[in-house]
Every structure is written in structure tokens, then in C-alpha cells.
Write an enzyme that holds these catalytic residues in place. Structure first.
Site, mmCIF file in Angstrom:
data_model
loop_
_atom_site.group_PDB
_atom_site.id
_atom_site.type_symbol
_atom_site.label_atom_id
_atom_site.label_comp_id
_atom_site.label_asym_id
_atom_site.label_seq_id
_atom_site.Cartn_x
_atom_site.Cartn_y
_atom_site.Cartn_z
ATOM 1 N N CYS A 121 58.310 53.241 69.755
ATOM 2 C CA CYS A 121 57.227 52.281 69.582
ATOM 3 C C CYS A 121 55.821 52.763 68.841
ATOM 4 O O CYS A 121 55.186 52.246 68.307
ATOM 5 C CB CYS A 121 56.933 51.992 71.131
ATOM 6 N N HIS A 173 49.952 48.733 70.725
ATOM 7 C CA HIS A 173 51.357 48.508 70.821
ATOM 8 C C HIS A 173 51.497 47.456 71.944
ATOM 9 O O HIS A 173 50.874 47.641 72.821
ATOM 10 C CB HIS A 173 52.171 49.837 71.171
ATOM 11 N N ASN A 218 57.991 42.765 73.158
ATOM 12 C CA ASN A 218 57.790 44.018 72.519
ATOM 13 C C ASN A 218 58.941 44.090 71.399
ATOM 14 O O ASN A 218 60.275 44.220 71.678
ATOM 15 C CB ASN A 218 58.339 45.100 73.690
HETATM 16 O O1 UT7 Z 1 57.487 50.024 74.507
HETATM 17 C C1 UT7 Z 1 58.066 51.279 74.861
HETATM 18 C C2 UT7 Z 1 57.433 51.767 75.951
HETATM 19 N N1 UT7 Z 1 57.696 50.797 77.274
HETATM 20 C C3 UT7 Z 1 56.754 50.605 77.958
HETATM 21 O O2 UT7 Z 1 55.511 51.012 77.824
HETATM 22 C C4 UT7 Z 1 57.119 49.905 79.369
HETATM 23 C C5 UT7 Z 1 56.643 50.269 80.579
HETATM 24 N N2 UT7 Z 1 57.175 49.840 81.790
HETATM 25 C C6 UT7 Z 1 56.785 48.397 82.187
HETATM 26 O O3 UT7 Z 1 56.092 47.734 81.314
HETATM 27 C C7 UT7 Z 1 56.956 48.057 83.477
HETATM 28 O O4 UT7 Z 1 57.545 49.254 84.341
HETATM 29 C C8 UT7 Z 1 58.078 46.886 83.501
HETATM 30 C C9 UT7 Z 1 57.612 45.728 83.021
HETATM 31 C C10 UT7 Z 1 59.559 47.356 82.774
HETATM 32 C C11 UT7 Z 1 58.513 46.827 85.251
HETATM 33 O O5 UT7 Z 1 57.361 46.353 85.826
HETATM 34 P P1 UT7 Z 1 57.040 47.044 87.027
HETATM 35 O O6 UT7 Z 1 55.995 46.304 87.597
HETATM 36 O O7 UT7 Z 1 56.915 48.575 87.034
HETATM 37 O O8 UT7 Z 1 58.197 46.928 87.991
HETATM 38 P P2 UT7 Z 1 59.230 47.880 88.787
HETATM 39 O O9 UT7 Z 1 60.298 48.341 88.037
HETATM 40 O O10 UT7 Z 1 58.529 48.616 89.756
HETATM 41 O O11 UT7 Z 1 60.016 46.726 89.775
HETATM 42 C C12 UT7 Z 1 59.151 45.904 90.930
HETATM 43 C C13 UT7 Z 1 60.495 44.950 91.401
HETATM 44 C C14 UT7 Z 1 61.706 45.643 91.858
HETATM 45 O O12 UT7 Z 1 61.965 45.024 92.921
HETATM 46 P P3 UT7 Z 1 61.884 45.858 94.621
HETATM 47 O O13 UT7 Z 1 62.472 47.142 94.670
HETATM 48 O O14 UT7 Z 1 60.436 45.886 94.573
HETATM 49 O O15 UT7 Z 1 62.376 44.895 95.566
HETATM 50 C C15 UT7 Z 1 62.456 45.435 90.879
HETATM 51 O O16 UT7 Z 1 63.934 45.338 91.229
HETATM 52 O O17 UT7 Z 1 60.825 43.872 90.446
HETATM 53 C C16 UT7 Z 1 62.171 43.885 90.330
HETATM 54 N N3 UT7 Z 1 62.494 43.472 88.969
HETATM 55 C C17 UT7 Z 1 62.575 42.057 88.787
HETATM 56 N N4 UT7 Z 1 62.277 40.952 89.229
HETATM 57 C C18 UT7 Z 1 62.323 39.821 88.735
HETATM 58 C C19 UT7 Z 1 62.684 44.189 87.936
HETATM 59 N N5 UT7 Z 1 62.951 43.556 87.024
HETATM 60 C C20 UT7 Z 1 62.782 42.158 87.266
HETATM 61 C C21 UT7 Z 1 63.067 40.949 86.598
HETATM 62 N N6 UT7 Z 1 62.669 39.939 87.254
HETATM 63 N N7 UT7 Z 1 63.078 41.000 85.457
#
Ligand code: UT7
Length: 330
Positions: A117, A257, A287
Site C-alpha cells: 500500500c 491511503h 482499497n
Molecule cells: O491497506 C493495507 C493495510 N490494511 C489496513 O490498514 C486494514 C486494517 N484493518 C482494518 O481496516 C480492520 O481491522 C478491518 C476492516 C479489516 C476489520 O474491522 P475490525 O473493526 O477490526 O473488525 P474485527 O476484525 O475486530 O471483527 C469484528 C467482528 C468479528 O466478530 P466477533 O468476533 O466480534 O463476533 C468479526 O468476525 O466483525 C466480524 N466480521 C464481520 N462481520 C460482518 C469480520 N468481517 C466481517 C464482515 N461482515 N465482512
């Protein structure tokens, strides 16, 4: 009047494929919903390059053609083409090589640069150095990724994030102090375990097992990357401001980004910038990895004014991150 040569951005080109992948489309593929995706990431839809035989070079070519048209030059006028990408057409020849052939850029040499990225920022500094050396006068820097080629559309934690696209800038020498003025670029290999594509390289060459284990797809531990990104992108952007004696009021635009709207907001907050000074197109493209920053410049180019101080900022796989200061020159 400065006599030092700087690398000014003198034209911008961009390309996104027509096909859209909306949040509603993703709801039919994986267990997710529009509300979750929008509130956690800010993304509504992404563009996907479809069609047999279509690759990253097919994103690069129209972006560079547009840039040439804007500047009134032909691809034969390009001296060097740098393509930042993690989704090259093939390992070799380089995508820059393939794109030069497709463009008819017969007088250019070129190469690919892989910094995920942050690729566009790393490539921009590299391209600017070629101009600053006095040896080159027309260098094209492209950020391009066909992320859909390495995304596992059964993994809801990654497939909702990424899209395809390309953005390109032309760098030319300037003696009035416009262009790329400063950069702080960083890498930390400790981050590799949180965001990578395991197989296909010399460490794990492709085998039936690597395919069966789905190791040819991008893997991300989202939460871990998020924690580093929020701090890394904000800190480096602030450091760049301080080093150049710039206050929030001196900055016209932050070009971040586009990985997650929450990371962008944190960076803008740290810099003291209101939302109106932040370029944002994550909602419509998602992204696009190396392409996000030049695609923002492409979308917002009509609003840029001569003399604007612009801070470009990125964080991504590697980890790689950085910030670059550009003074807009036309
Ligand atoms: O560009 C390269 C660099 N990358 C980045 O900068 C990305 C950095 N990370 C992020 O942007 C975020 O971590 C994500 C958008 C990828 C995920 O968001 P989050 O708020 O960190 O979610 P999480 O992984 O903590 O998941 C929260 C909940 C989980 O459920 P439980 O365990 O709380 O029941 C996940 O299983 O959301 C669930 N979940 C989803 N639910 C609906 C994960 N993906 C999804 C989804 N739809 N697509």
C-alpha cells in the site's frame, strides 16, 4: 529563487474498470452486510477488472495514455516508467516492461516496485530522485493493482476491502521549488506476519498443496494491522509536518491511503486537519493498494491550486509506511 531541480507533478491519469462489486453483491457471496462494511471501513463499492487475459498492465495503460493526452505528449516521450504493484502480470518480465510495450513507449526503461500500500510513495520518491539528479526529464510513476486476482472471495475479512485500479503521475524538472519536496519512508519486517501472500515465491513455490491451502491469496490479520496503521500513518504524517515547519493551516490537502476511513480520520485528527481538507474516495473504489493515492489526486485534480502544500500518507503490508510533501506546481 531556488535553482535546485525538484520533481513537479505535471499531469495525472487514472483508470478504474467499469464493473462494480457492491456491498449488496458481497452480501450474496459471504456472510456480511452493508451496514457492517460501511461503518467499519467506509466502503460502498469497488471496481473489478473482468475478462480473460486482463491483468494489471491493462489498468496501467489507460491511466498513462490519459496522462500523456493531458500533457500533450506521446508515450515515446516517456524516459522511465515505474510501476508500484503487488499484483504484477507475472513475476517477470516486469509489468512496467509489458506496459511500455503495450503503450508504444519505445524510449523508456522501467521497473516494478513492490511496497504494497506504500508502493506509490516509495515509487514517487524513487522517480523524483531520477529527476533531481538532472539525468531525466520525463518519468512516469504509476500505482496499479488488480487486487481481485489475489483475493479469496470466501474470506469475508478481506474480500470486502479490496478493488482494482491504477493512477499515474508525470514528473518533470522544476526550478521554482514546486513538486516533491520531502519524504519520510519506513519499513519494518516484523509486520510481515500480519499481512502477506504466503506462496508462489521462492520460499513456498507453487504446489498442489499451496493451492489447496489457499496460500495464493492475500491474508490479513485486520485488527493487528489496524493498530499499527492508525499509529504509524498518523505519526509519520505529523513528523513530516514538524520537520518542514508546517502548521495545519499551511496544509491544503491530506491525500491518505484508502484502507479504512477510521485510519484516515485518525491521521487527519493528529494533523489537526478538518474533513474538508482530506481527499477521500474509499466509498467508491475500496482499497486499491498502490493505486489509492494517485486515484485520489486524479479525482480531486480540479480542486488543486498552484502553491498548495499536499501531504501524501500511506501504511501497508511489510510493514511499509511513509509520508511525502508535495507543493503543487500548476
Ligand atoms: O491497506 C493495507 C493495510 N490494511 C489496513 O490498514 C486494514 C486494517 N484493518 C482494518 O481496516 C480492520 O481491522 C478491518 C476492516 C479489516 C476489520 O474491522 P475490525 O473493526 O477490526 O473488525 P474485527 O476484525 O475486530 O471483527 C469484528 C467482528 C468479528 O466478530 P466477533 O468476533 O466480534 O463476533 C468479526 O468476525 O466483525 C466480524 N466480521 C464481520 N462481520 C460482518 C469480520 N468481517 C466481517 C464482515 N461482515 N465482512
Amino acid at each position: 529563487m531556488p535553482t535546485k531541480i525538484t520533481a513537479a507533478i505535471t499531469a495525472i491519469g487514472g483508470y478504474v474498470p467499469e464493473d462494480k462489486l457492491t456491498n449488496a453483491d458481497l452480501e450474496k457471496i459471504v456472510e456480511t452486510n452493508d451496514e457492517w462494511i460501511k461503518s467499519r471501513t467506509g466502503i460502498s463499492e469497488r471496481r473489478i477488472l473482468k475478462g480473460e487475459g486482463k491483468a494489471t498492465s491493462d489498468l496501467v495503460v489507460p491511466a498513462v495514455q490519459q496522462l500523456c493526452k493531458q500533457r500533450g505528449i506521446t508515450p515515446e516521450d516517456i524516459e522511465c516508467l515505474i510501476v508500484a504493484t503487488v499484483t504484477p502480470d507475472m513475476f517477470f518480465p516486469s509489468t512496467a516492461n509489458v506496459a511500455c510495450q503495450k503503450l508504444g513507449a519505445k524510449n523508456a526503461w522501467g521497473f516494478d516496485l513492490a511496497a504494497a500500500c506504500s508502493g506509490f510513495l516509495f515509487a514517487l520518491t524513487t522517480g523524483a530522485s531520477l529527476i533531481e539528479s538532472g539525468r531525466y526529464s520525463r518519468v512516469v510513476v504509476v500505482g496499479a493493482d488488480k487486487m481481485s486476482s489475489i483475493i479469496d472471495y470466501s474470506d469475508r475479512t478481506t474480500c470486502i476491502l479490496f478493488g482494482d485500479g491504477a493512477g499515474a503521475v508525470l514528473l518533470e524538472p522544476n526550478k521554482e521549488g514546486f513538486g516533491v519536496l520531502d519524504s519520510i519512508l519506513k519499513t519494518d519486517g516484523n509486520g510481515g506476519k500480519y499481512l502477506n501472500m504466503k506462496a508462489g515465491g521462492s520460499l513456498h513455490p507453487s504446489t498442489i498443496e499451496t493451492v489447496t491451502n489457499r496460500e495464493h491469496y492475500a491474508m490479513q490479520e485486520g485488527q493487528a494491522v489496524f493498530k499499527f496503521a492508525v499509529v504509524g500513518m498518523a505519526d509519520v504524517s505529523y513528523e513530516l509536518m514538524e520537520r518542514n515547519g508546517l502548521k495545519a493551516a499551511d496544509i491544503a490537502w491530506l491525500v491518505p491511503h484508502q484502507a479504512n476511513k477510521r485510519i484516515i480520520d485518525a491521521t487527519a485528527n493528529r494533523m489537526g486537519l478538518p474533513e474538508g481538507k482530506v481527499m477521500m474516495n474509499i466509498a467508491k473504489y475500496g482499497n486499491t493498494t498502490a493505486a489509492t493515492i494517485p486515484l485520489c489526486l486524479w479525482d480531486y485534480q480540479d480542486q488543486l491550486k498552484k502553491g498548495d502544500n499536499i501531504v501524501l500518507s500511506a501504511f501497508g503490508g511489510g510493514f511499509t509506511w511513509g509520508a511525502t510533501l508535495v507543493k503543487w506546481g500548476h
